[in-house]
Scaffold this active site. Sequence first.
Site, short mmCIF file in Angstrom:
data_model
loop_
_atom_site.label_atom_id
_atom_site.label_comp_id
_atom_site.label_asym_id
_atom_site.label_seq_id
_atom_site.Cartn_x
_atom_site.Cartn_y
_atom_site.Cartn_z
N ARG A 23 0.82 -1.22 0.00
CA ARG A 23 0.00 0.00 0.00
C ARG A 23 0.85 1.26 0.00
O ARG A 23 0.49 2.28 0.59
CB ARG A 23 -0.96 0.02 1.19
CG ARG A 23 -2.03 -1.06 1.12
CD ARG A 23 -3.01 -0.94 2.27
NE ARG A 23 -3.93 -2.06 2.32
CZ ARG A 23 -4.65 -2.39 3.38
NH1 ARG A 23 -4.58 -1.68 4.49
NH2 ARG A 23 -5.46 -3.43 3.35
N ARG A 27 -3.84 6.12 0.34
CA ARG A 27 -4.55 7.17 1.06
C ARG A 27 -3.67 8.07 1.91
O ARG A 27 -4.09 9.17 2.27
CB ARG A 27 -5.63 6.53 1.96
CG ARG A 27 -6.75 5.87 1.19
CD ARG A 27 -7.67 5.11 2.12
NE ARG A 27 -7.01 3.94 2.69
CZ ARG A 27 -7.55 3.17 3.62
NH1 ARG A 27 -8.75 3.45 4.09
NH2 ARG A 27 -6.89 2.11 4.08
N ARG A 36 -8.42 11.44 -5.64
CA ARG A 36 -9.67 10.80 -5.26
C ARG A 36 -10.83 11.79 -5.15
O ARG A 36 -12.00 11.39 -5.18
CB ARG A 36 -9.50 10.06 -3.93
CG ARG A 36 -8.82 8.71 -4.05
CD ARG A 36 -9.62 7.72 -4.88
NE ARG A 36 -11.01 7.65 -4.49
CZ ARG A 36 -11.48 6.92 -3.49
NH1 ARG A 36 -10.65 6.18 -2.77
NH2 ARG A 36 -12.76 6.91 -3.21
N ASP A 72 -7.03 -3.03 -7.23
CA ASP A 72 -7.73 -3.65 -6.11
C ASP A 72 -7.89 -5.14 -6.43
O ASP A 72 -8.11 -5.50 -7.58
CB ASP A 72 -9.11 -3.00 -5.91
CG ASP A 72 -9.78 -3.48 -4.63
OD1 ASP A 72 -10.44 -4.55 -4.68
OD2 ASP A 72 -9.67 -2.81 -3.61
N TYR A 147 -14.85 -12.65 0.26
CA TYR A 147 -15.61 -11.46 -0.14
C TYR A 147 -16.88 -11.86 -0.89
O TYR A 147 -17.96 -11.30 -0.66
CB TYR A 147 -14.76 -10.54 -1.01
CG TYR A 147 -13.83 -9.65 -0.23
CD1 TYR A 147 -14.31 -8.67 0.61
CD2 TYR A 147 -12.44 -9.78 -0.36
CE1 TYR A 147 -13.45 -7.83 1.32
CE2 TYR A 147 -11.58 -8.95 0.34
CZ TYR A 147 -12.08 -7.99 1.18
OH TYR A 147 -11.23 -7.17 1.88
#
Length: 340
Positions: A23, A27, A36, A72, A147
């Site tokens: 990552r 963010r 974003r 992703d 998921y």
Amino acid sequence: MDDLFLRACRRAPVERTPVWFMRQAGRYQPEYRALRERHGILEICRTPELAAQVTALPVAQLGVDAAILFSDIMVPVAAMGASLEIVEGRGPVIDPPVRSADDLGRLHALEPDGDVPFVMDAVRHVVEQLGHPLIGFAGAPFTLASYLVEGGPSRDYARTKALMWSDPGTWDRLMSLLADSMAAYLRAQVAAGAAAVQLFDSWVGALSEDDYRRCVLPYSARILAGVEGVPRIHFGVGTGHLLEAMRDAGADVVGVDWRTPLDRAWKRVGEDVALQGNLDPAAVLASPEALGRAVVGVLDAAGGRAGHVFNLGHGVLPSTDPAALRSVVDLVREHTGGSP
């Protein structure tokens, strides 16, 4: 490509320990947050120029030794027919979920060039831009299945385990479909220029070793065996009790989270595989002195062995200061023989 990171993955001699961060694009970066504001995450993943831009950012800013494609793990699953939405603050949501043999009919085997051509375009964009190796990646079958079955993130994976235990035929069909599709997905990324691949099994730590070996390992092993010619990294969270089993799946590099010291991990898996890790991501939020001690602690546990790739024990936390990550890179270089 005769590269520091790739040599370490193959346990070849290196002049210093290579470093990158899971990552490392995301963010915590002001530039990503600004992007974003104008684009959703799936839009970025599906727009090669934007995905390449985000992928390349940390290489220049942090001085890491490898890039990892910004995407992703659920992007290819959506392309297989799952109804995917990424909900802010929650993560991937699948509605309706996949919980029976009939539900499997909504999914088809992934054909990467036709279903997700934008991913391969992004790989090519990054490879053209950077002089560093690019890591392609995919989600491992158990994590993807969780998921799909749960319909989103879960605390206990109860529905997934119930399906795995009570309907082994449907479980095998689902896991085989995901394994074959992710193997094809990784091969396509390699063909487009990825120099290494990582298989993320983020949630498999919820299983016992017996369940992992019987119900998961064969499918992860199928993926890893289906990708040739590049280093293969296998990582999971909370998988200290599964290290030997994950080694047996056949990767060149086993990722270790922050809970298991690297010297103990090597005693268990043997020194014929490389290890990646394993600084606690929270340490990067600590004082410079505490962070320095934590970095040196990881390097001391690695003991200068061949085949250490420095990384976090999970992904970069959103509240991380980019300057602190840069200091980690510098510390690793100082303490393993390179220039800061």
